[in-house]
Motif scaffolding. Structure first.
Motif, PDB file in Angstrom:
ATOM      1  N   CYS A 128      42.160 -17.671  70.724  1.00 27.81           N
ATOM      2  CA  CYS A 128      42.642 -17.244  72.045  1.00 27.81           C
ATOM      3  C   CYS A 128      41.646 -16.371  72.808  1.00 27.81           C
ATOM      4  O   CYS A 128      41.897 -16.040  73.974  1.00 27.81           O
ATOM      5  CB  CYS A 128      43.941 -16.441  71.907  1.00 27.81           C
ATOM      6  N   GLY A 129      40.559 -15.956  72.140  1.00 32.60           N
ATOM      7  CA  GLY A 129      39.653 -15.004  72.781  1.00 32.60           C
ATOM      8  C   GLY A 129      40.320 -13.664  73.009  1.00 32.60           C
ATOM      9  O   GLY A 129      40.004 -12.941  73.959  1.00 32.60           O
ATOM     10  N   ALA A 130      41.270 -13.322  72.125  1.00 37.21           N
ATOM     11  CA  ALA A 130      42.047 -12.088  72.299  1.00 37.21           C
ATOM     12  C   ALA A 130      41.154 -10.851  72.164  1.00 37.21           C
ATOM     13  O   ALA A 130      40.179 -10.852  71.416  1.00 37.21           O
ATOM     14  CB  ALA A 130      43.167 -12.032  71.256  1.00 37.21           C
ATOM     15  N   ASN A 131      41.530  -9.809  72.901  1.00 43.29           N
ATOM     16  CA  ASN A 131      40.752  -8.563  72.894  1.00 43.29           C
ATOM     17  C   ASN A 131      41.146  -7.717  71.677  1.00 43.29           C
ATOM     18  O   ASN A 131      41.780  -6.672  71.788  1.00 43.29           O
ATOM     19  CB  ASN A 131      40.992  -7.788  74.194  1.00 43.29           C
ATOM     20  N   PHE A 132      40.769  -8.237  70.495  1.00 38.45           N
ATOM     21  CA  PHE A 132      41.050  -7.546  69.235  1.00 38.45           C
ATOM     22  C   PHE A 132      39.743  -7.296  68.489  1.00 38.45           C
ATOM     23  O   PHE A 132      38.776  -8.040  68.633  1.00 38.45           O
ATOM     24  CB  PHE A 132      41.934  -8.409  68.326  1.00 38.45           C
ATOM     25  N   MET A 133      39.761  -6.270  67.666  1.00 38.11           N
ATOM     26  CA  MET A 133      38.700  -6.024  66.707  1.00 38.11           C
ATOM     27  C   MET A 133      39.244  -6.369  65.325  1.00 38.11           C
ATOM     28  O   MET A 133      40.421  -6.148  65.049  1.00 38.11           O
ATOM     29  CB  MET A 133      38.269  -4.551  66.765  1.00 38.11           C
ATOM     30  N   ALA A 134      38.420  -6.958  64.486  1.00 39.23           N
ATOM     31  CA  ALA A 134      38.793  -7.214  63.095  1.00 39.23           C
ATOM     32  C   ALA A 134      37.672  -6.670  62.227  1.00 39.23           C
ATOM     33  O   ALA A 134      36.500  -6.856  62.539  1.00 39.23           O
ATOM     34  CB  ALA A 134      38.992  -8.708  62.862  1.00 39.23           C
ATOM     35  N   ALA A 156      41.741   1.821  59.843  1.00 37.35           N
ATOM     36  CA  ALA A 156      41.375   3.022  60.610  1.00 37.35           C
ATOM     37  C   ALA A 156      40.028   2.834  61.310  1.00 37.35           C
ATOM     38  O   ALA A 156      39.820   3.329  62.433  1.00 37.35           O
ATOM     39  CB  ALA A 156      41.333   4.243  59.688  1.00 37.35           C
ATOM     40  N   THR A 157      39.121   2.099  60.673  1.00 39.05           N
ATOM     41  CA  THR A 157      37.834   1.776  61.313  1.00 39.05           C
ATOM     42  C   THR A 157      38.070   0.924  62.546  1.00 39.05           C
ATOM     43  O   THR A 157      37.441   1.130  63.591  1.00 39.05           O
ATOM     44  CB  THR A 157      36.910   1.039  60.317  1.00 39.05           C
ATOM     45  N   GLU A 158      38.984  -0.033  62.422  1.00 37.03           N
ATOM     46  CA  GLU A 158      39.333  -0.883  63.564  1.00 37.03           C
ATOM     47  C   GLU A 158      39.852  -0.043  64.732  1.00 37.03           C
ATOM     48  O   GLU A 158      39.485  -0.281  65.895  1.00 37.03           O
ATOM     49  CB  GLU A 158      40.409  -1.894  63.138  1.00 37.03           C
ATOM     50  N   GLU A 159      40.676   0.947  64.429  1.00 36.99           N
ATOM     51  CA  GLU A 159      41.204   1.835  65.480  1.00 36.99           C
ATOM     52  C   GLU A 159      40.065   2.573  66.179  1.00 36.99           C
ATOM     53  O   GLU A 159      40.052   2.688  67.415  1.00 36.99           O
ATOM     54  CB  GLU A 159      42.191   2.843  64.876  1.00 36.99           C
TER      55      GLU A 159
END
Length: 207
Positions: A128-134, A156-159
């Motif tokens: 989806c090209g979502a604005n997420f970090m993994a 927590a790193t993702e946050e």
């Protein structure tokens, strides 16, 4: 912080809209690939999946798979026993709870067996090209070496990364994966070739 903005801009400049190295043709193949890739290389997953997808071409066939047969297709993958069980349970849940359609929101994806936050985010990023970090092992290592996070866990790193970077997270995630895989490697990082060397103060830095 100005330095963090510089890091973000250099990642986006040096990796032009990067995508995963996993090979897939549809959403079903993507979620299977991402589940298999946990603690396993994309290269290994790409060797396994052609025969796997011939045997189980869709979610329904995977839901009805024989466990020992499925294991035989993925036995060269790390933790293949657990992954085989999780793949069948995931496929059954998709068929029973979502009418055979893989859901495309974080909450429903995480309700599937074997799909944690990282897997859900990677699926949404790639499809989806979502604005997420993994955060995988590469992103975790890179973000700590660059002093973007001191967090002890991937979540927590993702946050931290989400708060620092805010947008373009889908591209930044994949840029950091590729950067960690080929430049900022766990052993013998290629510091002399690194476009972030001037901003890096890591104890692992090799001059």
């Amino acid at each position: 912080m100005k330095r963090n903005l510089q890091i973000k801009e250099l990642f986006l400049k040096n990796f032009d809209k990067p995508i995963t190295e996993l090979k897939f043709k549809n959403l079903y193949e993507l979620i299977v690939c991402v589940m298999l890739s946990a603690q396993c290389t994309d290269k290994r997953v790409n060797l396994i999946t052609p025969n796997l997808f011939k045997a189980y071409p869709d979610i329904k066939s995977l839901a009805n798979a024989n466990l020992s047969s499925l294991k035989s297709y993925i036995q060269s993958c790390s933790f293949f026993n657990n992954k085989a069980q999780n793949l069948i349970k995931m496929a059954k849940a998709v068929c029973e709870n979502f009418n055979g359609e893989i859901p495309l929101n974080e909450k429903d994806l995480k309700s599937l067996t074997g799909v944690g936050q990282k897997t859900a985010h990677v699926v949404l990023i790639e499809w989806c090209g979502a604005n997420f970090m993994a955060v995988d092992t590469h992103v975790f290592r890179v973000s700590h070496r660059l002093n973007l996070s001191k967090a002890k866990t991937p979540e927590a790193t993702e946050e931290d990364l989400t708060r620092i970077f805010k947008d373009n997270l889908n591209y930044l995630h994949q840029a950091m994966v590729l950067f960690g895989r080929y430049t900022c490697k766990a052993k013998k990082p290629l510091c002399k070739e690194c476009f972030l060397s001037h901003l890096c103060t890591s104890k692992d830095k090799e001059i």
